[in-house]
Every structure is written in C-alpha cells, then in structure tokens.
Design an enzyme around this catalytic site. Structure first.
Site, PDB file in Angstrom:
ATOM      1  N   ALA A  62      40.552  23.173  37.167  1.00  0.00           N
ATOM      2  CA  ALA A  62      41.283  24.335  38.025  1.00  0.00           C
ATOM      3  C   ALA A  62      42.463  25.044  37.418  1.00  0.00           C
ATOM      4  CB  ALA A  62      41.979  23.549  39.182  1.00  0.00           C
ATOM      5  N   GLY A 105      38.491  20.124  37.503  1.00  0.00           N
ATOM      6  CA  GLY A 105      37.313  20.863  38.315  1.00  0.00           C
ATOM      7  C   GLY A 105      36.250  21.322  37.499  1.00  0.00           C
ATOM      8  N   GLU A 108      34.163  18.399  38.127  1.00  0.00           N
ATOM      9  CA  GLU A 108      33.891  18.566  39.512  1.00  0.00           C
ATOM     10  C   GLU A 108      32.765  19.822  39.834  1.00  0.00           C
ATOM     11  OE1 GLU A 108      38.007  18.590  40.227  1.00  0.00           O
ATOM     12  OE2 GLU A 108      37.482  17.047  41.876  1.00  0.00           O
ATOM     13  N   GLU A 128      43.460  14.758  36.155  1.00  0.00           N
ATOM     14  CA  GLU A 128      44.508  15.163  37.052  1.00  0.00           C
ATOM     15  C   GLU A 128      45.773  14.398  37.245  1.00  0.00           C
ATOM     16  OE1 GLU A 128      41.176  15.199  37.638  1.00  0.00           O
ATOM     17  OE2 GLU A 128      40.710  17.016  38.802  1.00  0.00           O
TER      18      GLU A 128
HETATM   19  N1  CO8 Z   1      44.251  25.753  33.550  1.00  0.00           N
HETATM   20  C1  CO8 Z   1      45.108  27.257  33.171  1.00  0.00           C
HETATM   21  N2  CO8 Z   1      44.891  27.256  31.525  1.00  0.00           N
HETATM   22  C2  CO8 Z   1      44.473  26.336  30.934  1.00  0.00           C
HETATM   23  C3  CO8 Z   1      43.807  25.063  31.387  1.00  0.00           C
HETATM   24  C4  CO8 Z   1      43.703  25.166  32.870  1.00  0.00           C
HETATM   25  N3  CO8 Z   1      43.259  23.847  33.489  1.00  0.00           N
HETATM   26  N4  CO8 Z   1      43.487  24.530  30.148  1.00  0.00           N
HETATM   27  C5  CO8 Z   1      43.658  25.288  29.298  1.00  0.00           C
HETATM   28  N5  CO8 Z   1      44.325  26.259  29.517  1.00  0.00           N
HETATM   29  C6  CO8 Z   1      45.051  27.286  28.693  1.00  0.00           C
HETATM   30  C7  CO8 Z   1      46.170  26.880  28.034  1.00  0.00           C
HETATM   31  O1  CO8 Z   1      47.336  26.926  28.846  1.00  0.00           O
HETATM   32  C8  CO8 Z   1      46.006  27.611  26.835  1.00  0.00           C
HETATM   33  O2  CO8 Z   1      46.714  29.032  27.233  1.00  0.00           O
HETATM   34  P1  CO8 Z   1      47.775  29.847  26.057  1.00  0.00           P
HETATM   35  O3  CO8 Z   1      46.545  30.137  24.927  1.00  0.00           O
HETATM   36  O4  CO8 Z   1      48.116  30.866  26.697  1.00  0.00           O
HETATM   37  O5  CO8 Z   1      48.839  28.793  25.842  1.00  0.00           O
HETATM   38  C9  CO8 Z   1      44.584  27.934  26.285  1.00  0.00           C
HETATM   39  O6  CO8 Z   1      43.899  27.638  27.813  1.00  0.00           O
HETATM   40  C10 CO8 Z   1      44.112  27.267  25.380  1.00  0.00           C
HETATM   41  O7  CO8 Z   1      44.395  25.742  25.770  1.00  0.00           O
HETATM   42  P2  CO8 Z   1      44.348  24.686  24.494  1.00  0.00           P
HETATM   43  O8  CO8 Z   1      45.143  25.352  23.309  1.00  0.00           O
HETATM   44  O9  CO8 Z   1      45.032  23.427  24.967  1.00  0.00           O
HETATM   45  O10 CO8 Z   1      42.821  24.617  24.273  1.00  0.00           O
HETATM   46  P3  CO8 Z   1      41.975  23.265  23.790  1.00  0.00           P
HETATM   47  O11 CO8 Z   1      40.616  23.532  23.621  1.00  0.00           O
HETATM   48  O12 CO8 Z   1      42.714  22.854  22.313  1.00  0.00           O
HETATM   49  O13 CO8 Z   1      42.340  22.088  24.732  1.00  0.00           O
HETATM   50  C11 CO8 Z   1      42.039  20.951  26.925  1.00  0.00           C
HETATM   51  C12 CO8 Z   1      41.812  22.185  26.015  1.00  0.00           C
HETATM   52  C13 CO8 Z   1      42.062  19.487  26.152  1.00  0.00           C
HETATM   53  C14 CO8 Z   1      41.208  21.126  27.861  1.00  0.00           C
HETATM   54  C15 CO8 Z   1      43.545  21.285  27.321  1.00  0.00           C
HETATM   55  O14 CO8 Z   1      43.848  22.692  27.284  1.00  0.00           O
HETATM   56  C16 CO8 Z   1      44.007  20.662  28.441  1.00  0.00           C
HETATM   57  O15 CO8 Z   1      44.182  19.438  28.692  1.00  0.00           O
HETATM   58  N6  CO8 Z   1      43.962  21.335  29.536  1.00  0.00           N
HETATM   59  C17 CO8 Z   1      44.208  20.921  30.984  1.00  0.00           C
HETATM   60  C18 CO8 Z   1      42.894  19.947  31.548  1.00  0.00           C
HETATM   61  C19 CO8 Z   1      43.419  19.515  32.726  1.00  0.00           C
HETATM   62  O16 CO8 Z   1      44.225  18.909  33.100  1.00  0.00           O
HETATM   63  N7  CO8 Z   1      42.384  19.785  33.980  1.00  0.00           N
HETATM   64  C20 CO8 Z   1      42.684  19.362  35.024  1.00  0.00           C
HETATM   65  C21 CO8 Z   1      43.222  20.808  35.828  1.00  0.00           C
HETATM   66  S1  CO8 Z   1      43.557  20.084  37.622  1.00  0.00           S
HETATM   67  C22 CO8 Z   1      42.120  20.321  38.287  1.00  0.00           C
HETATM   68  O17 CO8 Z   1      41.018  20.634  37.873  1.00  0.00           O
HETATM   69  C23 CO8 Z   1      42.011  19.724  39.964  1.00  0.00           C
HETATM   70  C24 CO8 Z   1      43.235  19.488  40.334  1.00  0.00           C
HETATM   71  C25 CO8 Z   1      43.290  19.098  41.850  1.00  0.00           C
HETATM   72  C26 CO8 Z   1      44.463  19.388  42.485  1.00  0.00           C
HETATM   73  C27 CO8 Z   1      44.179  19.195  43.906  1.00  0.00           C
HETATM   74  C28 CO8 Z   1      44.891  20.324  44.707  1.00  0.00           C
HETATM   75  C29 CO8 Z   1      44.098  20.508  46.417  1.00  0.00           C
END
Ligand code: CO8
Length: 254
Positions: A62, A105, A108, A128
């Site tokens: 997400a 997500g 998912e 998450e």
């Molecule tokens: N959302 C938004 N932006 C993201 C996300 C994300 N999930 N993941 C990566 N990005 C962005 C980064 O912020 C970065 O942006 P910028 O260049 O502007 O700084 C860009 O993508 C590149 O990111 P990285 O340099 O970190 O890229 P890598 O390929 O080296 O690493 C990773 C990728 C390991 C995936 C790392 O970015 C990461 O850990 N991302 C988050 C993963 C995560 O936590 N996902 C779960 C999200 S929450 C979810 O999915 C469900 C939530 C449920 C909530 C329930 C509500 C009802």
C-alpha cells in the site's frame, strides 16, 4: 498511467508500472487497474488475466505516503482498501507473476489472484507491523488460509519475508520459475486457461473460492449445482463430443 495493459489473444496482461514508488498500490493505481480490467472481465474474448510487476519488485505494498497522515475516522469513512474487493471479485481467472519482492499489499494483491507463479528471486512478506499497523487488504485472512496459522503468525508478527522456495512449500505459490522464464511460462499457462470454455473456468474458480468460505457439505452442493448448470453450455457439448470423436475440442465459439 501507473499500469500497462497488453493483449495477447485471449490473455490480458496488466503490468504495474510505478517504478518511483516501487509499484506502491495507491488509490489512483487501483482505479486505473479496475478501469482497465472491468470491461475485459465481462468480455467473452478474454479468458485470463496476468498481473505482473517489475523484475526487481512486484509491489512494495500500500502507498504509505498516501495514507500516513489519515485519521482513523477518515480511514473508516473512506472504507480504505475496500476498493480492492472489486479486484478480488473479478470473475475471469487471474494469474499473478511475481518477480522480486511482494510486500504488504503487494503480497495481498498476489493472494487475491487465483494462481500465483513466482520467480526464484521472489520474496513475500507482510511487514506492516514495522509501520505500527497490520495487514489491511486481506493478509490476515488469505495468508492464514493458504499457509496455515503458524507461518502466517510468524510472517505477520515478526515481519519476516519468505523466499520463493519457502513460499512453494507453504502453498502460497503454485510454481517457482527461473527469473528469465517467468513471463513466458506464465503466459503459456494463461493461454491454456483461456483456451478452455470461459463459462466452465468462471464456474470452476468460483467453486474453488467457495471452499475457503463454506463447510464441506455446502461446498460440494455448490460444486454439483455449478457442474450441472454447465450442461447448458455449448462448450460442454463440444468438449464431450470431441472426446468421443477422438479429436481436440475448440471452445468459446458461441
Ligand atoms: N509506499 C510508498 N512509497 C514507497 C513504498 C510504499 N509502500 N515502498 C517504497 N516506496 C518508495 C520509497 O519511499 C522511495 O521513494 P523516494 O525515492 O521518493 O525516497 C522509493 O519507493 C524507493 O524505495 P527504496 O529506495 O526503499 O527501494 P528499494 O527497492 O531499495 O527497497 C523496500 C524497497 C524494501 C520495499 C522498501 O522501500 C520498503 O521497505 N518499503 C515499504 C514496504 C512496506 O512496509 N510495505 C507495506 C506497506 S503497508 C501495506 O501494504 C498494508 C497496510 C495495511 C494498512 C491497513 C489500513 C486499513
């Protein structure tokens, strides 16, 4: 546009294309996906979807930037993530082709598909908990049904990602494929799915999905009624006649 749509005969390939955010699943991306897929879902000329991402990442989940400042009240009133139910409910078979990471997500979304194939490089995780939340797009339910409670709890409570081999052994994916052959093999399977009668495919996937929700007796009754109803289709007559004539059947010609 955050997605690319390609048609290969009876197969539609939807590729997530939001590299700057590693295919984070924003509302805009979801709306674009559904706008593209909705009309194809009821098109008899489309028999299978393939959902793919980039080579290094399927999706990072997400969109954290989109949701981080929202209040609980906003999340509740917007019914945040409810829009993905429409994706899960699309009736045409969907195959996810996962290369690289599928986190949150992203994992998912793959689990909302009917079949998941992955590359050897794939990793699946529900991280998450590291963001102070929990899975919100079906992760606690679908992951648990697919891999069992113990591994689901391990992934959801520790945030640990699993690799392709563990995903295969756990039943999360159907096949692990060499990275450079993932799309070819997935497309071959999708063409095969799409070559059969679409009505039979819709009914079969609906019946399999019911197994996750119904008790055995109700599930078997649902299956039997769907099976019986297929005798009203031309494809049933074609398929069985072709077998008796010892020749290949050709479906979807109504
Ligand atoms: N959302 C938004 N932006 C993201 C996300 C994300 N999930 N993941 C990566 N990005 C962005 C980064 O912020 C970065 O942006 P910028 O260049 O502007 O700084 C860009 O993508 C590149 O990111 P990285 O340099 O970190 O890229 P890598 O390929 O080296 O690493 C990773 C990728 C390991 C995936 C790392 O970015 C990461 O850990 N991302 C988050 C993963 C995560 O936590 N996902 C779960 C999200 S929450 C979810 O999915 C469900 C939530 C449920 C909530 C329930 C509500 C009802």
């Amino acid at each position: 546009m955050y997605i690319d749509l390609e048609r290969h005969g009876r197969v539609a390939v939807v590729r997530l294309n939001r590299p700057k955010a590693r295919n984070a699943l924003s509302s805009k991306l979801r709306q674009e996906m559904l706008a593209a897929m909705r009309p194809l879902d009821c098109d008899p000329a489309i028999g299978c979807f393939v959902i793919a991402g980039a080579e290094r990442y399927f999706s990072a989940g997400a969109d954290i930037a989109e949701m981080h400042a929202k209040t609980a009240l906003q999340m509740y009133h917007d019914d945040f993530f409810a829009g993905w139910d429409e994706f899960a409910a699309l009736r045409t078979p969907k195959i996810a082709a996962v290369s690289g990471y599928a986190y949150g997500g992203g994992c998912e979304l793959a689990m909302m598909c009917d079949i998941v194939y992955c590359a050897q490089s794939a990793r699946f995780g529900q991280p998450e908990i590291e963001l102070g939340v929990m899975p919100g797009m079906g992760g606690t339910q679908r992951l648990t049904k697919l891999v069992g409670k113990s591994l689901a709890m391990d992934m959801i409570l520790t945030g640990r990602a699993i690799d392709a081999t563990e995903a295969l052994h756990a039943g999360l994916v159907a096949r692990v494929i060499a990275d450079d052959r993932l799309m070819r093999e997935t497309l071959d399977a999708a063409h095969r799915v799409a070559s059969f009668g679409k009505t039979a495919a819709l009914a079969a996937r609906e019946a399999v999905d019911r197994s996750l929700e119904l008790g055995l007796r109700e599930g078997i009754l649902f299956e039997r009624r769907a099976f019986q109803a297929l005798f009203g289709t031309a494809d049933q007559k074609r398929g069985m006649q072709a077998f008796l004539d010892k020749r290949p059947a050709v479906f979807n010609e109504d």
